[in-house]
Scaffold this motif. Structure first.
Motif, short mmCIF file in Angstrom:
data_model
loop_
_atom_site.label_atom_id
_atom_site.label_comp_id
_atom_site.label_asym_id
_atom_site.label_seq_id
_atom_site.Cartn_x
_atom_site.Cartn_y
_atom_site.Cartn_z
N ASP A 119 0.88 -1.15 -0.08
CA ASP A 119 0.03 0.07 -0.07
C ASP A 119 0.77 1.15 -0.02
N THR A 132 -7.33 1.33 -10.38
CA THR A 132 -7.86 0.17 -9.51
C THR A 132 -7.24 -0.99 -10.33
N PHE A 133 -7.45 -1.22 -11.56
CA PHE A 133 -7.01 -2.43 -12.39
C PHE A 133 -5.42 -2.72 -12.38
N GLU A 160 -3.62 -1.12 -9.97
CA GLU A 160 -3.03 -1.80 -8.53
C GLU A 160 -3.22 -3.36 -8.47
N SER A 161 -4.34 -3.88 -8.98
CA SER A 161 -4.65 -5.13 -8.78
C SER A 161 -3.34 -5.98 -9.50
N GLN A 162 -3.23 -5.80 -10.53
CA GLN A 162 -2.17 -6.34 -11.44
C GLN A 162 -0.88 -6.43 -10.54
N ARG A 179 -0.57 -6.06 -7.36
CA ARG A 179 -0.45 -6.68 -6.22
C ARG A 179 -0.20 -8.12 -6.41
N ASN A 180 -1.02 -8.68 -7.74
CA ASN A 180 -0.99 -10.05 -7.93
C ASN A 180 0.75 -10.37 -8.57
N GLN A 192 1.29 -9.52 -11.52
CA GLN A 192 1.46 -9.69 -13.12
C GLN A 192 2.04 -8.55 -13.52
#
Length: 251
Positions: free
Chosen positions: A43, A66-67, A69-71, A73-74, A76
Motif C-alpha cells: 500500500d 484500480t485495475f 493496482e490489482s495487477q 499486487r498479484n 502480473q
C-alpha cells in the motif's frame, strides 16, 4: 520515417554529482518490491507511485487506477509497468498533457519519471519531437526504456527525485510535485492571464495617529466648504437719500 532523438549534453545537476550521502528527513525513502514484507508495504509503495507521478493538487480518488493496482499486487506487472500505466492514463493526460505545451509536458515527465530536471532547452526540444512523432505513449515508452531509467530505478523501484540535497546546502530542493504548477507561463498567456481587475474602490492606508477622532472639527471641514456664503439681502441706502421728515412719525 520518425526523426531520431536529438543529441543533448548532460549538465552537472545534483543527481550527477558524486558525494557522501548523509541520512536526513529530506532524503527520499526508496520503495521497491524487492523488500516487501507485508500488504501494508505494498500500500505504501502504491501511494508513493501516485505521489511521484501526480502532483499534490491532483491526488484525487478519481485518479486511481484500480485495475493496475490489482495487477501489481498479484505480481502480473512490475513497478515500471505500473508507472507506465499511470503516466499514460486518462487522468494524467487530461491534467498534464492537454492543458500544456509539449515542452511543458516533457519537463513534467522528465522530472517525475527520471527524477531530475531537464538539462537544457535542447533536451526539451529533443523529447518534444518524440511526442509529436510517436505520441504520448511512445514518448513514455522511450523514457521508461532509456538506460538512465533502468540504471536508476530498474523494474521494481518507484522513481524518486534524485539528490534533492547537497552537503553545502541547509535545505534541499523543493519537490517537483510541489514547485511545478499545473499551467506554465505559456498556457497562462494563451488564456490572457494574469489580469488585474479592481472590483471595488481602492482603500488607502491611514495610520492610526492620523485618523480623525469623534468631534474633531476637521471632520466637518468639507461640509463647511460646501456651504455657499451669500451676502445680506437688505439694500444699501445712502444717508443723503433719507427723508427725515417722512421717517419720523407725527404725534
Amino acid at each position: 520515417m520518425a526523426l531520431p532523438l536529438l543529441n543533448y549534453s548532460p549538465v552537472s545537476q545534483n543527481q550527477r554529482v558524486a558525494g557522501y550521502e548523509v541520512s536526513s528527513e529530506e532524503k527520499p525513502k526508496i520503495f521497491t518490491t524487492d523488500n516487501l514484507l507485508s500488504p501494508s508495504d505494498m500500500d505504501g509503495l502504491i501511494w508513493a507511485a501516485y505521489r511521484q507521478i501526480f502532483s499534490e493538487h491532483q491526488m484525487l480518488k478519481s485518479n486511481r487506477q484500480t485495475f493496475l493496482e490489482s495487477q501489481l499486487r498479484n505480481g502480473q506487472i512490475t513497478v515500471r509497468d505500473f508507472i507506465r500505466g499511470l503516466v499514460i492514463s486518462d487522468p494524467f493526460r487530461r491534467r498534464n498533457f492537454e492543458p500544456n505545451s509539449n515542452y511543458r509536458f516533457v519537463e513534467i515527465c522528465v522530472q517525475r519519471v527520471l527524477g531530475r530536471d531537464v538539462y537544457s532547452e535542447r533536451e526539451k526540444i529533443a523529447w518534444s519531437i518524440v511526442v509529436v512523432n510517436e505520441g504520448v505513449q511512445g514518448f513514455v515508452d522511450a523514457l521508461l526504456d532509456s538506460e538512465e531509467y533502468l540504471n536508476s530505478f530498474g523494474y521494481n523501484t518507484v522513481p524518486f527525485q534524485r539528490r534533492r540535497i547537497l552537503l553545502q546546502r541547509t535545505q534541499g530542493e523543493t519537490p517537483f510535485n510541489l514547485k511545478t504548477p499545473r499551467y506554465d507561463a505559456y498556457h497562462r498567456n494563451q488564456l490572457g492571464f494574469p489580469q488585474i481587475i479592481w472590483q471595488n474602490q481602492v482603500r488607502r492606508f491611514v495610520p492610526q495617529e492620523q485618523k480623525f477622532r469623534a468631534g474633531n472639527p476637521a471632520m466637518f471641514l468639507d461640509m463647511a466648504r460646501g456651504v455657499s456664503a451669500k451676502g445680506s439681502s437688505t439694500p444699501r441706502v445712502s444717508a443723503m437719500n433719507i427723508n427725515i421728515e417722512a421717517s419720523v412719525p407725527r404725534r
